[in-house]
Design a protein around this motif. Structure first.
Motif, PDB file in Angstrom:
ATOM      1  N   ILE B 203       8.936 103.198  31.835  1.00 27.08           N
ATOM      2  CA  ILE B 203       9.444 102.014  30.584  1.00 27.08           C
ATOM      3  C   ILE B 203      10.556 102.860  29.910  1.00 27.08           C
ATOM      4  O   ILE B 203      11.282 101.947  29.142  1.00 27.08           O
ATOM      5  CB  ILE B 203       7.874 102.240  29.808  1.00 27.08           C
ATOM      6  CG1 ILE B 203       6.692 101.651  30.977  1.00 27.08           C
ATOM      7  CG2 ILE B 203       7.846 102.014  29.013  1.00 27.08           C
ATOM      8  CD1 ILE B 203       5.703 101.499  30.499  1.00 27.08           C
ATOM      9  N   GLY B 204      10.295 104.229  29.933  1.00 27.66           N
ATOM     10  CA  GLY B 204      11.753 104.831  29.530  1.00 27.66           C
ATOM     11  C   GLY B 204      13.111 104.550  29.802  1.00 27.66           C
ATOM     12  O   GLY B 204      13.788 103.992  29.006  1.00 27.66           O
ATOM     13  N   SER B 206      14.227 102.496  31.480  1.00 28.09           N
ATOM     14  CA  SER B 206      14.406 101.166  31.008  1.00 28.09           C
ATOM     15  C   SER B 206      14.439 100.301  30.116  1.00 28.09           C
ATOM     16  O   SER B 206      15.878  99.267  29.171  1.00 28.09           O
ATOM     17  CB  SER B 206      12.868  99.705  31.854  1.00 28.09           C
ATOM     18  OG  SER B 206      12.836  99.808  30.212  1.00 28.09           O
ATOM     19  N   GLY B 207      13.898 101.377  28.680  1.00 31.84           N
ATOM     20  CA  GLY B 207      14.492 101.415  27.546  1.00 31.84           C
ATOM     21  C   GLY B 207      16.249 102.038  27.464  1.00 31.84           C
ATOM     22  O   GLY B 207      16.298 101.434  26.374  1.00 31.84           O
ATOM     23  N   TRP B 208      15.704 102.749  28.267  1.00 32.13           N
ATOM     24  CA  TRP B 208      17.334 103.245  27.853  1.00 32.13           C
ATOM     25  C   TRP B 208      18.894 102.342  28.564  1.00 32.13           C
ATOM     26  O   TRP B 208      19.388 102.408  27.755  1.00 32.13           O
ATOM     27  CB  TRP B 208      17.383 104.385  28.448  1.00 32.13           C
ATOM     28  CG  TRP B 208      18.945 106.076  29.172  1.00 32.13           C
ATOM     29  CD1 TRP B 208      19.798 105.237  30.044  1.00 32.13           C
ATOM     30  CD2 TRP B 208      19.031 106.456  28.141  1.00 32.13           C
ATOM     31  NE1 TRP B 208      20.617 106.304  29.267  1.00 32.13           N
ATOM     32  CE2 TRP B 208      20.455 107.142  28.525  1.00 32.13           C
ATOM     33  CE3 TRP B 208      17.939 107.258  27.258  1.00 32.13           C
ATOM     34  CZ2 TRP B 208      20.439 107.899  27.685  1.00 32.13           C
ATOM     35  CZ3 TRP B 208      18.467 108.107  26.257  1.00 32.13           C
ATOM     36  CH2 TRP B 208      20.164 108.785  27.115  1.00 32.13           C
ATOM     37  N   SER B 210      18.237  99.308  28.022  1.00 28.49           N
ATOM     38  CA  SER B 210      18.603  98.070  27.275  1.00 28.49           C
ATOM     39  C   SER B 210      19.147  98.422  25.728  1.00 28.49           C
ATOM     40  O   SER B 210      18.183  98.237  24.700  1.00 28.49           O
ATOM     41  CB  SER B 210      17.449  96.959  27.204  1.00 28.49           C
ATOM     42  OG  SER B 210      15.862  98.280  26.414  1.00 28.49           O
ATOM     43  N   ARG B 212      17.015 100.989  23.404  1.00 30.99           N
ATOM     44  CA  ARG B 212      16.953 101.267  22.364  1.00 30.99           C
ATOM     45  C   ARG B 212      16.192 102.665  22.396  1.00 30.99           C
ATOM     46  O   ARG B 212      15.211 103.210  23.315  1.00 30.99           O
ATOM     47  CB  ARG B 212      15.310 100.768  22.902  1.00 30.99           C
ATOM     48  CG  ARG B 212      14.841  99.188  22.398  1.00 30.99           C
ATOM     49  CD  ARG B 212      14.113  98.970  22.103  1.00 30.99           C
ATOM     50  NE  ARG B 212      12.907  98.399  22.252  1.00 30.99           N
ATOM     51  CZ  ARG B 212      13.024  97.443  23.541  1.00 30.99           C
ATOM     52  NH1 ARG B 212      13.810  96.289  23.587  1.00 30.99           N
ATOM     53  NH2 ARG B 212      11.472  97.314  24.250  1.00 30.99           N
ATOM     54  N   ARG B 213      17.622 103.662  22.427  1.00 31.32           N
ATOM     55  CA  ARG B 213      17.297 105.172  22.738  1.00 31.32           C
ATOM     56  C   ARG B 213      16.101 105.560  22.326  1.00 31.32           C
ATOM     57  O   ARG B 213      16.233 107.090  23.206  1.00 31.32           O
ATOM     58  CB  ARG B 213      18.803 105.326  22.133  1.00 31.32           C
ATOM     59  CG  ARG B 213      19.807 104.520  22.955  1.00 31.32           C
ATOM     60  CD  ARG B 213      20.053 105.430  24.089  1.00 31.32           C
ATOM     61  NE  ARG B 213      20.706 104.787  25.385  1.00 31.32           N
ATOM     62  CZ  ARG B 213      22.409 104.831  25.593  1.00 31.32           C
ATOM     63  NH1 ARG B 213      22.571 105.769  24.870  1.00 31.32           N
ATOM     64  NH2 ARG B 213      22.513 104.412  26.717  1.00 31.32           N
ATOM     65  N   ARG B 215      13.517 105.196  21.453  1.00 31.11           N
ATOM     66  CA  ARG B 215      11.944 104.687  21.674  1.00 31.11           C
ATOM     67  C   ARG B 215      12.116 105.798  23.817  1.00 31.11           C
ATOM     68  O   ARG B 215      10.691 105.974  24.134  1.00 31.11           O
ATOM     69  CB  ARG B 215      11.702 103.377  22.125  1.00 31.11           C
ATOM     70  CG  ARG B 215      10.614 103.495  22.122  1.00 31.11           C
ATOM     71  CD  ARG B 215      10.183 101.102  21.877  1.00 31.11           C
ATOM     72  NE  ARG B 215       9.692 101.106  23.231  1.00 31.11           N
ATOM     73  CZ  ARG B 215       9.291 100.263  23.515  1.00 31.11           C
ATOM     74  NH1 ARG B 215       9.482  99.184  23.343  1.00 31.11           N
ATOM     75  NH2 ARG B 215       9.062  99.806  24.464  1.00 31.11           N
ATOM     76  N   ALA B 216      13.518 104.589  23.871  1.00 32.14           N
ATOM     77  CA  ALA B 216      13.693 105.607  25.501  1.00 32.14           C
ATOM     78  C   ALA B 216      13.493 107.272  25.746  1.00 32.14           C
ATOM     79  O   ALA B 216      11.810 107.910  26.524  1.00 32.14           O
ATOM     80  CB  ALA B 216      14.699 105.712  26.037  1.00 32.14           C
ATOM     81  N   PHE B 219       9.769 108.047  25.383  1.00 28.29           N
ATOM     82  CA  PHE B 219       8.787 108.197  26.641  1.00 28.29           C
ATOM     83  C   PHE B 219       9.718 109.206  27.648  1.00 28.29           C
ATOM     84  O   PHE B 219       8.258 109.051  29.033  1.00 28.29           O
ATOM     85  CB  PHE B 219       8.610 106.497  27.017  1.00 28.29           C
ATOM     86  CG  PHE B 219       7.921 105.360  26.520  1.00 28.29           C
ATOM     87  CD1 PHE B 219       8.474 104.236  25.247  1.00 28.29           C
ATOM     88  CD2 PHE B 219       7.141 105.704  26.637  1.00 28.29           C
ATOM     89  CE1 PHE B 219       8.330 103.878  24.958  1.00 28.29           C
ATOM     90  CE2 PHE B 219       5.756 104.683  26.594  1.00 28.29           C
ATOM     91  CZ  PHE B 219       6.190 103.577  25.670  1.00 28.29           C
TER      92      PHE B 219
END
Lengths: 408, 387
Positions: B203-204, B206-208, B210, B212-213, B215-216, B219
């Motif tokens: 999850i982290g 995929s957040g990175w 896209s 969304r640093r 949140r990434a 995670f």
């Protein structure tokens, strides 16, 4: 309109006046006719009482017992229910104060003179007698086909030592020495082996809590069991008890230890002649001992139609009721004065044994041990089948006995 | 707001009309809400309460008219996961895990294969579709009984090779006692932590990607810490005083086979409908761009089957987590190699009179099913609201 009203009121009154009794059981299918015959005897003697026969079929009673438990917990006991006499009744219902003492019934009906004293011991506690047995089955019987045994040139073993001696010879012929089915049939075999290894007195001490399951004197039964299991068919887990019996009938196995409902199966369903088509002997090492299991009816506290239930219990324990029920069920009558001429050869021989043999209780069928133990003992067997170790099974059995309060 | 004609609200009766409609709506829903509250949530709550008591340990109280239950907190759960006698429960959990994974993969795979084959327009498609769907109409008891006969080692499936001159099959199917992929139960905290860490890291990451640093980073950080702990600290936790081997029982293969046979008609029907719903223009466009047959499937068709796959997985997942009657019919209630928690629950509670322990197993099952259903419901409801 007024006539309709009158009819409705009349119907209401009739249903209010007609009394009934609800009998809860799991005899459906092949065993249904036996109970029907007993109910017919009851209805002939008490035409004003209507019998509601509540059958919950399936799972060898597991489903019926689950329904019964939810009803009893909900405070709606049936008027009388089928239960295995002995610890299955005592350890679940009597101990929770849900059953009425039936000593008065035994005294009034003179059953103390008619039922064997060993049997009455098995179904009572110091506080009273808790159910009326309607039939007796024997657990420790070994079945075989005489023609095959002769053809293979072996003698029917009288002890397990003799059996273990002839086991390699039978295996060499490509025949399974002892056929077995799924888990509960393995438990059934275990209790015969335990009885043979320990003798009846020590066997009784297992259930009174005086002998621990993993005590040094008790290890002999586990070791004998391990040896006997080595002579059974490896695909047992996938077979029902009838299929295990079929192996003997088809000549693929030599012997099978099963209760005497196997006689009913072989005589009625397979249409074999008792004595010639199939034969029996006490399971090795248990000659002179009758391992009892008994279906019975009890009287729950708070039964809605208590008087009618007591009337039914009188009929169930009577000579007429017993001799109507048992020939159709394929079991023995618990009464020593039953008319043996109406039963087949096997029952006659079993009844002769029942009258004189020492009696002990079957564990696998609810006489000797309570339900918690029976439920967890299946796991003990699985532990043995998995590890092959008598020690592992013995310690597991000991823990199970402690947790389920054997002998308390 | 759903429905309602678009017109400016009438200030004079607006509140009253709104209230009466609102009241009618509430009254219509009230019976169902009450029934749900009592018979579903009330009883779930009661089961949870019973699981915190010792009901059943004392036979004098188990089936008494007014049973006395003492509060014991989480002792039943502790016994289930770390008690010496509860080895069957732990094996059941592992059995359930392997069964669920192979059942879902098998059913989805076979269903997809059948749907693709049917989608290509064979002759007699209606006939084949019906034949593949028939098992779905059977009850698990019927399927279990039939497959039990077929998988007996001395007959059935093992005899098939003999018809083509090969030797008889030797695999013992349900009566097999073999186990592969064994692991020690004491490693479970470690393995669980690793799996959770892997999910968090994914999850982290995929957040990175896209962007969304913030949140990434959280995670990734938590995932990394968990992974480190899993490899160093977790093995030190002693669940049991001795090693307990758990693994994949080969006897489950027979059960998985029967279950896949039954449910693949369902997934085939889902996929067939989905495939038919993919516009032909998309496939044509891909072919015009030079994609081969397989590439059309891989890059155009399969991504579009994503949503239906997800919902099929949820349905199949909760069927498999609660599986009971198939095992009962195929292997009987006492065969430890194929047992599952639902079976153990029934036997413990209703055959062994251990009601509190049965309730604890029920709550564990509920949590497992909730882990599958709730995220799905939450994300699909959130999607609806956004729309």
């Amino acid at each position: 309109m007024r006539r309709l009203l009158a009819i409705l009121i009349a119907c209401g009154l009739t249903t209010a006046v007609a009394s009934e009794v609800e009998i809860f059981h799991w005899w459906a299918g092949d065993e249904g006719p036996a109970l029907e015959a007993l109910i017919d005897v009851f209805e002939a003697q008490h035409p004003d009482v209507q019998v509601q026969s509540e059958a919950v079929a399936g799972g060898a009673g597991v489903v019926a017992k689950a329904v019964l438990k939810t009803r009893m917990l909900g405070g709606q006991p049936p008027d009388t229910f089928q239960v295995h006499a002995g610890e299955e009744l005592i350890g679940t219902w009597v101990i929770a104060d849900r059953m009425e003492d039936l000593t008065f019934l035994f005294e009034e009906e003179g059953w103390f003179e008619v039922f064997p004293p060993d049997l009455i011991d098995l179904i009572s506690t110091p506080e009273g007698i808790w159910s009326v047995p309607v039939n007796i089955h024997r657990s420790n019987i070994m079945w075989y086909v005489p023609a095959n045994v002769e053809a293979w040139g072996i003698d029917v073993p009288q002890t397990w030592a003799e059996f273990l001696e002839i086991c390699p010879a039978i295996q060499a012929e490509g025949v399974t020495p002892l056929s077995l089915g799924e888990n509960w049939t393995v438990q059934h075999l275990w209790e015969s082996v335990a009885l043979a290894a320990l003798g009846p007195d020590q066997y009784d001490r297992l259930w009174s809590g005086e002998l621990a399951f993993n005590a040094p004197e008790a290890m002999v039964m586990w070791e004998l069991f391990a040896d006997v299991m080595a002579c059974t068919n490896p695909d047992a887990a996938g077979l029902s008890w009838q299929q295990a019996t079929d192996l003997v009938v088809d000549g693929e196995a030599a012997f099978n230890v099963m209760g005497d409902w196997a006689a009913g199966y072989m005589a009625t369903t397979l249409e074999l002649e008792p004595g010639t088509g199939f034969a029996w002997a006490p399971s090795p090492g248990t000659d002179g001992i009758f391992m009892v299991l008994s279906d019975s009816f009890g009287l729950p506290v708070g039964a809605a139609n208590r008087e009618n239930a007591i009337k039914f219990l009188r009929v169930a324990g009577s000579l007429e009721g017993s001799d109507a029920f048992n020939p159709l069920k394929g079991s023995l009558s618990p009464r020593t004065d039953s008319d043996l001429s109406i039963y087949n050869d096997y029952i006659r021989s079993a009844a002769a044994d029942f009258a004189v043999d020492r009696q002990v209780g079957s564990m696998a069928h609810g006489t000797a041990a309570n339900e918690t133990f029976m439920n967890d003992f299946a796991q003990v067997i699985e532990i043995f089948l998995d590890t092959g170790s008598p020690e592992a099974a013995a310690s597991a059995a000991h823990v199970v006995a402690l947790q389920s309060g054997i002998g308390r | 707001m759903i429905g309602g004609p678009e017109r400016p609200p009438d200030p004079s009766n607006a509140m009253r009309r709104f209230t009466r409609d609102h009241l009618t709506a509430v009254l219509m829903l009230l019976p169902s809400l009450v029934v749900l509250a009592v018979f579903v949530y009330g009883f779930i709550g009661q089961t949870f309460y019973f699981s915190l008591t010792d009901w059943g340990r004392d036979p004098a109280q188990a089936l008494a008219l007014r049973p006395e239950r003492a509060f014991v907190g989480l002792d039943n759960y502790a016994r289930l996961f770390t008690g010496v006698l509860e080895t069957r429960f732990r094996q059941d959990l592992v059995n359930l895990l392997f069964f669920t994974v192979f059942f879902i993969v098998g059913t989805l795979g076979l269903g997809l294969l059948l749907a693709i084959l049917l989608d290509r327009g064979v002759k007699g498609e209606g006939f084949f579709r019906t034949v593949f769907l028939y098992p779905f109409a059977l009850s698990f008891i019927v399927t279990g009984t039939v497959w039990r006969w077929m998988l007996q080692p001395q007959g059935g499936v093992n005899l098939l090779p003999t018809y083509v001159g090969l030797p008889q099959g030797q695999f013992t199917w349900i009566t097999s006692r073999e186990q592969i992929w064994s692991f020690d139960w004491n490693l479970v905290p470690s393995i669980t932590a690793l799996v959770v860490a892997a999910v968090l890291l994914m999850i982290g990451w995929s957040g990175w990607r896209s962007a969304r640093r913030g949140r990434a980073v959280t995670f990734l950080g938590v995932g990394l810490a968990l992974a480190v702990w899993a490899l160093s600290g977790a093995p030190g936790i002693e669940m049991l005083p001795f090693p307990e081997r758990r693994g994949f029982n080969l006897a489950l293969i027979g059960i998985i086979l029967a279950a896949v046979w039954q449910m693949s008609g369902y997934t085939m029907a889902l996929y067939l409908a989905s495939l038919r719903g993919i516009p032909e223009e998309l496939r044509e466009a891909a072919r015009v761009d030079g994609a081969s047959g397989f590439q059309v499937y891989r890059h155009v068709v399969f991504p579009l089957l994503g949503p239906i796959t997800l919902s099929a997985m949820i349905i199949l997942g909760h069927i498999s987590l609660k599986i009971f009657d198939l095992i009962w019919a195929m292997a009987g209630p006492d065969l430890a190699t194929t047992s599952v928690p639902a079976l153990l629950l029934y036997l413990r509670a209703f055959r062994g009179n251990q009601f509190a322990e049965g309730a604890a197993i029920a709550v564990v099952l509920l949590l497992m099913v909730a882990t599958v259903i709730i995220p799905y419901l939450w994300s699909s409801l959130r999607g609806e609201v956004r729309r």
